[in-house]
Design a protein around this motif. Structure first.
Motif, PDB file in Angstrom:
ATOM      1  N   GLY A  30      21.035  -5.375   0.011  1.00 59.58           N
ATOM      2  CA  GLY A  30      20.938  -5.295  -1.440  1.00 59.58           C
ATOM      3  C   GLY A  30      19.593  -4.869  -1.966  1.00 59.58           C
ATOM      4  N   ARG A  31      18.591  -4.695  -1.074  1.00 60.97           N
ATOM      5  CA  ARG A  31      17.300  -4.192  -1.540  1.00 60.97           C
ATOM      6  C   ARG A  31      16.786  -3.136  -0.572  1.00 60.97           C
ATOM      7  NH1 ARG A  31      11.874  -4.023  -1.510  1.00 60.97           N
ATOM      8  NH2 ARG A  31      10.786  -4.140  -3.523  1.00 60.97           N
ATOM      9  N   THR A  32      16.895  -1.893  -0.982  1.00 62.79           N
ATOM     10  CA  THR A  32      16.424  -0.779  -0.169  1.00 62.79           C
ATOM     11  C   THR A  32      14.915  -0.640  -0.308  1.00 62.79           C
ATOM     12  OG1 THR A  32      18.514   0.355  -0.669  1.00 62.79           O
ATOM     13  CG2 THR A  32      16.751   1.672   0.312  1.00 62.79           C
ATOM     14  N   ARG A  33      14.218  -0.653   0.808  1.00 65.04           N
ATOM     15  CA  ARG A  33      12.778  -0.459   0.786  1.00 65.04           C
ATOM     16  C   ARG A  33      12.447   1.009   0.512  1.00 65.04           C
ATOM     17  NH1 ARG A  33      13.909  -5.740   1.114  1.00 65.04           N
ATOM     18  NH2 ARG A  33      12.073  -6.946   1.626  1.00 65.04           N
ATOM     19  N   VAL A  34      11.243   1.242  -0.033  1.00 61.27           N
ATOM     20  CA  VAL A  34      10.828   2.604  -0.392  1.00 61.27           C
ATOM     21  C   VAL A  34       9.469   2.921   0.237  1.00 61.27           C
ATOM     22  CG1 VAL A  34      10.251   4.199  -2.255  1.00 61.27           C
ATOM     23  CG2 VAL A  34      12.053   2.497  -2.592  1.00 61.27           C
ATOM     24  N   LYS A  35       9.432   4.047   0.940  1.00 60.61           N
ATOM     25  CA  LYS A  35       8.170   4.595   1.450  1.00 60.61           C
ATOM     26  C   LYS A  35       7.910   5.928   0.754  1.00 60.61           C
ATOM     27  CE  LYS A  35       6.194   6.561   5.708  1.00 60.61           C
ATOM     28  NZ  LYS A  35       6.715   7.924   5.891  1.00 60.61           N
ATOM     29  N   ILE A  36       6.699   6.089   0.257  1.00 59.94           N
ATOM     30  CA  ILE A  36       6.267   7.378  -0.278  1.00 59.94           C
ATOM     31  C   ILE A  36       5.213   7.923   0.675  1.00 59.94           C
ATOM     32  CG2 ILE A  36       5.243   8.624  -2.206  1.00 59.94           C
ATOM     33  CD1 ILE A  36       6.351   6.541  -4.093  1.00 59.94           C
ATOM     34  N   CYS A  37       5.454   9.115   1.176  1.00 59.72           N
ATOM     35  CA  CYS A  37       4.605   9.676   2.224  1.00 59.72           C
ATOM     36  C   CYS A  37       3.731  10.810   1.689  1.00 59.72           C
ATOM     37  CB  CYS A  37       5.475  10.193   3.376  1.00 59.72           C
ATOM     38  SG  CYS A  37       4.549  10.448   4.911  1.00 59.72           S
ATOM     39  N   GLY A  38       2.582  10.974   2.340  1.00 59.77           N
ATOM     40  CA  GLY A  38       1.714  12.092   2.002  1.00 59.77           C
ATOM     41  C   GLY A  38       0.792  11.837   0.836  1.00 59.77           C
ATOM     42  N   LEU A  39       0.412  10.586   0.615  1.00 54.80           N
ATOM     43  CA  LEU A  39      -0.507  10.263  -0.479  1.00 54.80           C
ATOM     44  C   LEU A  39      -1.934  10.601  -0.072  1.00 54.80           C
ATOM     45  CD1 LEU A  39       0.954   6.875  -1.767  1.00 54.80           C
ATOM     46  CD2 LEU A  39       1.606   9.208  -2.337  1.00 54.80           C
ATOM     47  N   LYS A  40      -2.716  11.120  -1.033  1.00 54.62           N
ATOM     48  CA  LYS A  40      -4.043  11.642  -0.689  1.00 54.62           C
ATOM     49  C   LYS A  40      -5.163  11.166  -1.594  1.00 54.62           C
ATOM     50  CE  LYS A  40      -4.188  16.072   0.198  1.00 54.62           C
ATOM     51  NZ  LYS A  40      -3.968  17.534   0.035  1.00 54.62           N
ATOM     52  N   THR A  41      -4.840  10.574  -2.727  1.00 56.91           N
ATOM     53  CA  THR A  41      -5.890  10.222  -3.691  1.00 56.91           C
ATOM     54  C   THR A  41      -5.760   8.771  -4.134  1.00 56.91           C
ATOM     55  OG1 THR A  41      -4.629  10.759  -5.701  1.00 56.91           O
ATOM     56  CG2 THR A  41      -5.761  12.595  -4.586  1.00 56.91           C
ATOM     57  N   PRO A  42      -6.853   8.180  -4.618  1.00 59.27           N
ATOM     58  CA  PRO A  42      -6.761   6.823  -5.160  1.00 59.27           C
ATOM     59  C   PRO A  42      -5.724   6.711  -6.279  1.00 59.27           C
ATOM     60  CG  PRO A  42      -9.060   7.414  -4.812  1.00 59.27           C
ATOM     61  CD  PRO A  42      -8.257   8.663  -4.577  1.00 59.27           C
ATOM     62  N   ALA A  43      -5.636   7.732  -7.117  1.00 63.50           N
ATOM     63  CA  ALA A  43      -4.663   7.692  -8.213  1.00 63.50           C
ATOM     64  C   ALA A  43      -3.230   7.675  -7.673  1.00 63.50           C
ATOM     65  CB  ALA A  43      -4.856   8.892  -9.138  1.00 63.50           C
ATOM     66  N   ASP A  44      -2.980   8.407  -6.577  1.00 60.32           N
ATOM     67  CA  ASP A  44      -1.656   8.379  -5.938  1.00 60.32           C
ATOM     68  C   ASP A  44      -1.310   6.958  -5.489  1.00 60.32           C
ATOM     69  OD1 ASP A  44      -1.439  11.137  -6.191  1.00 60.32           O
ATOM     70  OD2 ASP A  44      -1.878  11.554  -4.082  1.00 60.32           O
ATOM     71  N   ILE A  45      -2.252   6.332  -4.806  1.00 59.15           N
ATOM     72  CA  ILE A  45      -2.030   4.979  -4.297  1.00 59.15           C
ATOM     73  C   ILE A  45      -1.738   4.019  -5.437  1.00 59.15           C
ATOM     74  CG2 ILE A  45      -3.077   3.027  -3.086  1.00 59.15           C
ATOM     75  CD1 ILE A  45      -2.461   5.284  -1.198  1.00 59.15           C
ATOM     76  N   ASP A  46      -2.565   4.070  -6.467  1.00 54.86           N
ATOM     77  CA  ASP A  46      -2.404   3.138  -7.581  1.00 54.86           C
ATOM     78  C   ASP A  46      -1.065   3.322  -8.280  1.00 54.86           C
ATOM     79  OD1 ASP A  46      -4.938   2.286  -6.916  1.00 54.86           O
ATOM     80  OD2 ASP A  46      -5.937   3.236  -8.620  1.00 54.86           O
ATOM     81  N   ALA A  47      -0.653   4.583  -8.440  1.00 52.42           N
ATOM     82  CA  ALA A  47       0.630   4.853  -9.097  1.00 52.42           C
ATOM     83  C   ALA A  47       1.794   4.358  -8.248  1.00 52.42           C
ATOM     84  CB  ALA A  47       0.771   6.346  -9.377  1.00 52.42           C
TER      85      ALA A  47
END
Length: 224
Positions: free
Chosen positions: A9-26
């Protein structure tokens, strides 16, 4: 939290290819479970070990830092490990099961498979039986990030039912198709990169938020 903490009932989410602090924070603000750092120099999403180490300091406890490697040498792998506190390794090349076990050195790891016609699912999961998860990606030129989905109907139902708690679905996912993917396959997690970009390697923070919202909506629709 964490990519591989399976719960129905809860699908985990991975976002790949992050490169900047703003990407991480978002990504963190949107509710991501894992972020992927690409240690494959030919990729437009590649980062150095030192940059990854700096970005990982922005992650809260419980969000996995996934190190994606492609046929890395021992020296390349150790250069990453020396500075970047990776919590989960993703082997995305032609690494053997023995390579994965040796390099991961007791840490959890994922083996990626590039899915084409007649892919041997049973043989793959038996061969890499010590993996903590199997990432299913499209068979494209290069290694991942092609934005191309593969034929989900080609996954044997018996295989996906038996392995769903270990399946990370990737390959061309986006806001528009991730709900269908979850409804059909019920994977442990989904992985997105190009589907939340405005150009290769440049993340769109609004799309990242919308993608995770689409995953949560799919989970809600799947609940009894």
């Amino acid at each position: 939290m964490g990519l591989l903490n399976y719960s129905a009932g809860r699908t985990r989410v991975k976002i790949c290819g992050l490169k900047t602090p703003a990407d991480i924070d978002a990504a963190v603000a949107a509710g991501v479970d894992a972020v992927g750092f690409v240690f494959y120099p030919p990729s437009p999403r590649a980062v150095t070990p030192n940059i990854a180490a700096s970005l990982i300091t922005r992650l809260p406890a419980g969000v996995d830092a996934v190190g994606l490697v492609v046929n890395a040498s021992d020296a390349q792998f150790e250069a990453i490990r020396a500075v970047a506190p990776i919590t989960l390794w993703q082997f995305h090349g032609d690494e053997t099961p023995e390579d994965c076990q040796r390099l991961a050195a007791g840490q959890p790891w994922i083996k990626a498979a590039r899915i084409g016609a007649q892919f041997p699912f049973e043989d793959f999961s038996l061969q890499y039986g010590q993996a903590n998860a199997f990432l299913l990606d499209a068979l494209v030129e290069g290694y991942g990030g092609g934005g191309v989905p593969f034929d989900w109907q080609g996954i044997p139902q018996a295989w996906i039912s038996a392995n769903a708690p270990q399946v990370v679905l990737s390959g061309g996912l986006n806001v528009h198709n991730v709900g269908e993917a979850i409804a059909r396959l019920h994977p442990c997690a989904v992985d997105v990169s190009s589907g939340v970009e405005i150009s290769k390697g440049v993340k769109d923070h609004a799309l990242m938020k919308q993608f995770i919202q689409a995953v949560r909506a799919a989970d809600a629709n799947a609940s009894p």
